[in-house]
Design a protein around this motif. Structure first.
Motif, PDB file in Angstrom:
ATOM      1  N   MET A  90       0.825  -1.199   0.000  1.00 31.17           N
ATOM      2  CA  MET A  90       0.000   0.000   0.000  1.00 31.17           C
ATOM      3  C   MET A  90       0.871   1.266   0.000  1.00 31.17           C
ATOM      4  N   GLN A  91       1.918   1.257   0.800  1.00 29.28           N
ATOM      5  CA  GLN A  91       2.811   2.408   0.824  1.00 29.28           C
ATOM      6  C   GLN A  91       3.470   2.610  -0.538  1.00 29.28           C
ATOM      7  N   MET A  92       3.935   1.514  -1.142  1.00 34.78           N
ATOM      8  CA  MET A  92       4.604   1.624  -2.433  1.00 34.78           C
ATOM      9  C   MET A  92       3.652   2.128  -3.506  1.00 34.78           C
ATOM     10  N   GLY A  93       2.404   1.657  -3.472  1.00 36.16           N
ATOM     11  CA  GLY A  93       1.429   2.104  -4.461  1.00 36.16           C
ATOM     12  C   GLY A  93       1.125   3.585  -4.345  1.00 36.16           C
ATOM     13  N   ALA A  94       0.945   4.053  -3.109  1.00 37.61           N
ATOM     14  CA  ALA A  94       0.689   5.485  -2.909  1.00 37.61           C
ATOM     15  C   ALA A  94       1.884   6.311  -3.358  1.00 37.61           C
ATOM     16  N   LEU A  95       3.101   5.844  -3.053  1.00 37.34           N
ATOM     17  CA  LEU A  95       4.303   6.574  -3.448  1.00 37.34           C
ATOM     18  C   LEU A  95       4.484   6.587  -4.959  1.00 37.34           C
ATOM     19  N   ASP A  96       4.037   5.522  -5.631  1.00 33.96           N
ATOM     20  CA  ASP A  96       4.091   5.508  -7.095  1.00 33.96           C
ATOM     21  C   ASP A  96       3.378   6.726  -7.672  1.00 33.96           C
ATOM     22  N   ARG A  97       2.233   7.067  -7.092  1.00 29.79           N
ATOM     23  CA  ARG A  97       1.451   8.198  -7.602  1.00 29.79           C
ATOM     24  C   ARG A  97       2.004   9.547  -7.121  1.00 29.79           C
ATOM     25  N   LEU A  98       2.519   9.589  -5.891  1.00 26.44           N
ATOM     26  CA  LEU A  98       2.931  10.870  -5.319  1.00 26.44           C
ATOM     27  C   LEU A  98       4.330  11.298  -5.739  1.00 26.44           C
ATOM     28  N   ARG A  99       5.130  10.349  -6.225  1.00 22.41           N
ATOM     29  CA  ARG A  99       6.512  10.673  -6.571  1.00 22.41           C
ATOM     30  C   ARG A  99       6.572  11.784  -7.622  1.00 22.41           C
ATOM     31  N   GLY A 100       7.321  12.826  -7.335  1.00 20.35           N
ATOM     32  CA  GLY A 100       7.461  13.935  -8.260  1.00 20.35           C
ATOM     33  C   GLY A 100       6.359  14.972  -8.162  1.00 20.35           C
ATOM     34  N   SER A 101       5.373  14.756  -7.298  1.00 19.79           N
ATOM     35  CA  SER A 101       4.243  15.684  -7.198  1.00 19.79           C
ATOM     36  C   SER A 101       4.478  16.783  -6.171  1.00 19.79           C
ATOM     37  N   GLY A 102       5.520  16.636  -5.337  1.00 20.54           N
ATOM     38  CA  GLY A 102       5.733  17.580  -4.253  1.00 20.54           C
ATOM     39  C   GLY A 102       4.907  17.263  -3.027  1.00 20.54           C
ATOM     40  N   ILE A 103       4.131  16.177  -3.082  1.00 19.44           N
ATOM     41  CA  ILE A 103       3.295  15.755  -1.957  1.00 19.44           C
ATOM     42  C   ILE A 103       3.942  14.549  -1.294  1.00 19.44           C
ATOM     43  N   GLU A 104       4.032  14.574   0.008  1.00 15.84           N
ATOM     44  CA  GLU A 104       4.659  13.498   0.759  1.00 15.84           C
ATOM     45  C   GLU A 104       3.602  12.597   1.395  1.00 15.84           C
ATOM     46  N   LEU A 105       4.002  11.349   1.643  1.00 11.39           N
ATOM     47  CA  LEU A 105       3.139  10.383   2.321  1.00 11.39           C
ATOM     48  C   LEU A 105       3.574  10.267   3.770  1.00 11.39           C
ATOM     49  N   VAL A 106       2.625  10.411   4.698  1.00 11.08           N
ATOM     50  CA  VAL A 106       2.917  10.221   6.113  1.00 11.08           C
ATOM     51  C   VAL A 106       2.050   9.067   6.607  1.00 11.08           C
ATOM     52  N   VAL A 107       2.685   8.064   7.214  1.00  8.12           N
ATOM     53  CA  VAL A 107       1.964   6.870   7.648  1.00  8.12           C
ATOM     54  C   VAL A 107       1.632   6.971   9.124  1.00  8.12           C
ATOM     55  N   HIS A 108       0.470   6.428   9.471  1.00  6.40           N
ATOM     56  CA  HIS A 108       0.032   6.479  10.862  1.00  6.40           C
ATOM     57  C   HIS A 108      -0.572   5.135  11.250  1.00  6.40           C
ATOM     58  N   PRO A 109       0.251   4.227  11.819  1.00  7.60           N
ATOM     59  CA  PRO A 109      -0.300   2.982  12.351  1.00  7.60           C
ATOM     60  C   PRO A 109      -1.083   3.260  13.614  1.00  7.60           C
ATOM     61  N   CYS A 110      -2.122   2.499  13.851  1.00  8.35           N
ATOM     62  CA  CYS A 110      -2.918   2.698  15.061  1.00  8.35           C
ATOM     63  C   CYS A 110      -3.444   1.351  15.541  1.00  8.35           C
ATOM     64  N   THR A 111      -4.005   1.355  16.722  1.00 12.30           N
ATOM     65  CA  THR A 111      -4.597   0.147  17.308  1.00 12.30           C
ATOM     66  C   THR A 111      -6.098   0.362  17.394  1.00 12.30           C
ATOM     67  N   TRP A 112      -6.820  -0.341  16.546  1.00 12.47           N
ATOM     68  CA  TRP A 112      -8.237  -0.078  16.337  1.00 12.47           C
ATOM     69  C   TRP A 112      -9.043  -0.137  17.630  1.00 12.47           C
ATOM     70  N   HIS A 113      -8.844  -1.171  18.433  1.00 13.48           N
ATOM     71  CA  HIS A 113      -9.715  -1.389  19.592  1.00 13.48           C
ATOM     72  C   HIS A 113      -9.175  -0.782  20.880  1.00 13.48           C
ATOM     73  N   SER A 114      -8.159   0.052  20.780  1.00 13.21           N
ATOM     74  CA  SER A 114      -7.642   0.690  21.992  1.00 13.21           C
ATOM     75  C   SER A 114      -8.559   1.834  22.423  1.00 13.21           C
ATOM     76  N   GLU A 115      -8.497   2.181  23.689  1.00 13.21           N
ATOM     77  CA  GLU A 115      -9.326   3.259  24.215  1.00 13.21           C
ATOM     78  C   GLU A 115      -8.933   4.615  23.633  1.00 13.21           C
ATOM     79  N   THR A 116      -7.688   4.736  23.193  1.00 10.73           N
ATOM     80  CA  THR A 116      -7.192   6.021  22.693  1.00 10.73           C
ATOM     81  C   THR A 116      -7.203   6.101  21.163  1.00 10.73           C
ATOM     82  N   PHE A 117      -7.848   5.138  20.507  1.00 10.81           N
ATOM     83  CA  PHE A 117      -7.847   5.071  19.041  1.00 10.81           C
ATOM     84  C   PHE A 117      -8.253   6.399  18.409  1.00 10.81           C
ATOM     85  N   LEU A 118      -9.412   6.922  18.783  1.00  9.91           N
ATOM     86  CA  LEU A 118      -9.926   8.140  18.152  1.00  9.91           C
ATOM     87  C   LEU A 118      -9.173   9.387  18.609  1.00  9.91           C
ATOM     88  N   SER A 119      -8.817   9.448  19.876  1.00 15.55           N
ATOM     89  CA  SER A 119      -8.119  10.643  20.365  1.00 15.55           C
ATOM     90  C   SER A 119      -6.738  10.761  19.727  1.00 15.55           C
TER      91      SER A 119
END
Length: 352
Positions: A90-119
């Motif tokens: 998924m990261q490689m696919g997004a970077l394929d499109r963004l490369r050369g556009s001046g837009i960067e990809l920032v990844v954010h892993p999270c834990t879905w069922h944690s109490e702090t997921f939304l915050s």
């Protein structure tokens, strides 16, 4: 103005935004608005500034633009998924499109069922201020997350296994999905080879993909008068370890399956290990089927028969929707899957 530009060019130094403003006879803020495509600048002034920018070779500093106009420079990738290869694709696919556009990809892993997921997600979105986000399964189905994105006015693309009947389509701007028709092809392939003792290692039931894939496999089996044996139906979690543990249970049975269908390639790789430990040959003693067509599928011995999910293409399409499409456009894109037959599938032994 021409002489002034030529005089500047004769100095042989790199142009700055202040130089452009001075040559155009406007403020630095006006030049910044033109660079950032603001509609508040008169067309004639915009054209004059654009001509000067071109002639003096001015190139905006991406870091400076990021401070002044952060939303134009970042796309977020939000995920909670145990399949490392899926995330990399998924990261490689997004970077394929963004490369050369001046837009960067920032990844954010999270834990879905944690109490702090939304915050934690709120903190990420408010601090990074991305111009859009790609949301991966299973959290692409989370209504509270989608409501948060709506509240913060963050454009998003959901990558999901289904496009209707999930309660989320009404607020989703774009959805990239896989129809999983390849699963039906795989089920028909297994049944067509003559297998009737067919085991199944499923995906995490919290993931819609687990249900969509199973339905596809069952549809293909039923078309040939076969089905997943109720006593050979094992849960999995899309991980190598869960596939290995489930396959060990299946292969220890006195009436073991002659074929095992796995809901992804990681679990199928775990099943290879269990088959090796049980001294079973693939496909002579056991047919194995996977899903994803991850790189590991072609590296196993024999190579794994699997359903190809064009993960990298899906991420590239999702990034393109965020970059190229209006934020308010509603669009659903369906990406087809396909059966890839390799060496891990064959007819059952006579008498089994």
């Amino acid at each position: 103005m021409t002489e002034t530009i030529e005089a500047f060019l004769g100095r042989g130094r790199k142009a700055t935004i202040n130089d452009v403003a001075r040559l155009a006879g406007v403020s630095k803020k006006t030049v910044s608005r033109v660079i950032n495509n603001s509609p508040s600048v008169h067309a004639r002034t915009r054209d004059d500034i654009a001509e000067i920018i071109t002639r003096v070779g001015f190139r905006p500093d991406p870091q400076a633009r990021g401070l002044a106009f952060r939303r134009a420079l970042l796309i977020g990738l939000i995920y909670d998924n145990p399949n490392a290869q899926y995330i990399v694709n998924m990261q490689m696919g997004a970077l394929d499109r963004l490369r050369g556009s001046g837009i960067e990809l920032v990844v954010h892993p999270c834990t879905w069922h944690s109490e702090t997921f939304l915050s934690e997600l709120r903190d990420f979105l408010e601090s990074q201020r991305p111009s859009g986000v790609i949301v991966l399964p299973p959290i692409a189905e989370d209504r509270q997350l989608l409501d948060l994105l709506e509240e913060l006015n963050v454009p998003r693309v959901r990558v999901t296994a289904r496009t209707s009947g999930d309660g989320n389509a009404a607020i989703g701007r774009e959805i990239v999905s896989c129809d999983d028709i390849g699963c039906a092809e795989a089920g028909a392939h297994v049944a067509g080879l003559g297998h009737r003792r067919i085991g199944y290692i499923g995906g995490n039931p919290d993931y819609p993909s687990a249900h969509v894939r199973r339905h596809g496999f069952e549809t293909g089996l039923a078309a040939h008068g076969a089905a997943i044996a109720p006593d050979l139906d094992e849960p999995g979690n899309y991980s190598f370890e869960s596939g290995y543990a489930a396959a060990r249970r299946l292969l220890r049975r006195p009436d073991r399956p002659t074929a095992i269908i796995c809901a992804n390639d990681e679990m199928a790789a775990g099943a290879y290990k269990a088959a090796f430990e049980a001294d079973l040959r693939i496909p002579g003693d056991l047919t194995l089927i996977g899903f994803d067509d991850a790189p590991i599928a072609d590296r196993l011995s024999p190579p794994l028969t699997t359903v190809r999910l064009p993960t990298r293409d899906m991420a590239r399409m999702a990034a393109d929707l965020l970059v190229s499409r209006p934020a308010t456009a509603d669009q659903t894109m369906t990406v087809p899957s396909a059966l890839i037959v390799r060496g891990s599938s064959g007819a059952p032994k006579a008498g089994l």
